[in-house]
Design an enzyme around this catalytic site. Sequence first.
Site, PDB file in Angstrom:
ATOM      1  N   HIS A 158       0.813  -1.221   0.000  1.00  0.00           N
ATOM      2  CA  HIS A 158       0.000   0.000   0.000  1.00  0.00           C
ATOM      3  C   HIS A 158       0.845   1.268   0.000  1.00  0.00           C
ATOM      4  O   HIS A 158       0.316   2.360   0.152  1.00  0.00           O
ATOM      5  CB  HIS A 158      -0.961   0.005   1.193  1.00  0.00           C
ATOM      6  CG  HIS A 158      -2.065  -0.990   1.074  1.00  0.00           C
ATOM      7  ND1 HIS A 158      -2.890  -1.348   2.130  1.00  0.00           N
ATOM      8  CD2 HIS A 158      -2.494  -1.727   0.011  1.00  0.00           C
ATOM      9  CE1 HIS A 158      -3.763  -2.242   1.722  1.00  0.00           C
ATOM     10  NE2 HIS A 158      -3.542  -2.491   0.444  1.00  0.00           N
ATOM     11  N   CYS A 207       6.734  19.252  -6.261  1.00  0.00           N
ATOM     12  CA  CYS A 207       7.821  18.458  -6.831  1.00  0.00           C
ATOM     13  C   CYS A 207       9.089  19.305  -6.958  1.00  0.00           C
ATOM     14  O   CYS A 207       9.042  20.460  -7.387  1.00  0.00           O
ATOM     15  CB  CYS A 207       7.409  17.927  -8.199  1.00  0.00           C
ATOM     16  SG  CYS A 207       8.641  16.869  -8.994  1.00  0.00           S
ATOM     17  N   CYS A 293      -0.077  -9.187  19.305  1.00  0.00           N
ATOM     18  CA  CYS A 293       1.011  -9.753  18.493  1.00  0.00           C
ATOM     19  C   CYS A 293       2.360  -9.611  19.193  1.00  0.00           C
ATOM     20  O   CYS A 293       3.252 -10.445  19.002  1.00  0.00           O
ATOM     21  CB  CYS A 293       1.061  -9.072  17.127  1.00  0.00           C
ATOM     22  SG  CYS A 293      -0.406  -9.353  16.118  1.00  0.00           S
TER      23      CYS A 293
END
Length: 310
Positions: A158, A207, A293
């Site tokens: 992603h 940019c 986890c």
Amino acid sequence: MRPLQIVPSRLISQLYCGLKPPASTRNQICLKMARPSSSMADFRKFFAKAKHIVIISGAGVSAESGVPTFRGAGGYWRKWQAQDLATPLAFAHNPSRVWEFYHYRREVMGSKEPNAGHRAIAECETRLGKQGRRVVVITQNIDELHRKAGTKNLLEIHGSLFKTRCTSCGVVAENYKSPICPALSGKGAPEPGTQDASIPVEKLPRCEEAGCGGLLRPHVVWFGENLDPAILEEVDRELAHCDLCLVVGTSSVVYPAAMFAPQVAARGVPVAEFNTETTPATNRFRFHFQGPCGTTLPEALACHENETVS
């Protein structure tokens, strides 16, 4: 129900990011339901023999580091959920608001560190690599915490919060500036009622390629956009060759990633799910380990007594 059919790479490469499976694959992802095992001893037997391990990770593993998930109750930035802002249409309509949202997420990551789950994965990759065994992480997360923990074999399907893409020339570049542009300094507060900054588009990130100056966007996959075919081909190769798969902290509802582990299970490869709760895919897998986890993964991935450690 019909058994899952392996989805060929030519189809996967055309899939888009979304919360539901594409209509063409909805009937291909059902497996006969069975109660998964929670035996760590049995899982460790498979782990000891595995030569090519794929770990698919989602927002849950990063949530334990305090990273906002923007999922479920309370998962709002101001009055919007992620799927309201992470779209091409939202960016076209209000690039200032979308950039505030991503600026907030970038700044939050400055105080976040990999947790025990991230570290266990990275340590396992390094250790098994010395034994000629492969561990690769396929992550839906865009926070780079796996990378920060030391994971090398990493597919960020992603994208990343810390990469930008020019909407004019298409150049993708790493960008760790804080703030990413002066106009966003102090902006992005998540509290309800916060007014949009309404930053003029010419003051948003631009940019820096010579002669360009186009508007930058986050280099992440938004809802409704195609995933990078080149990355998905790599994913397809890893899934086709793995002999053990772990699904870590993912809700198994965002497609096409939700299809990856069922694909693997369909060809008889053991799949283990690690999550704080069950998911729509839980009963498709051989193992399910419920809990944080950061607690379950270190035990699951620790050095096995049969390993030869150099």
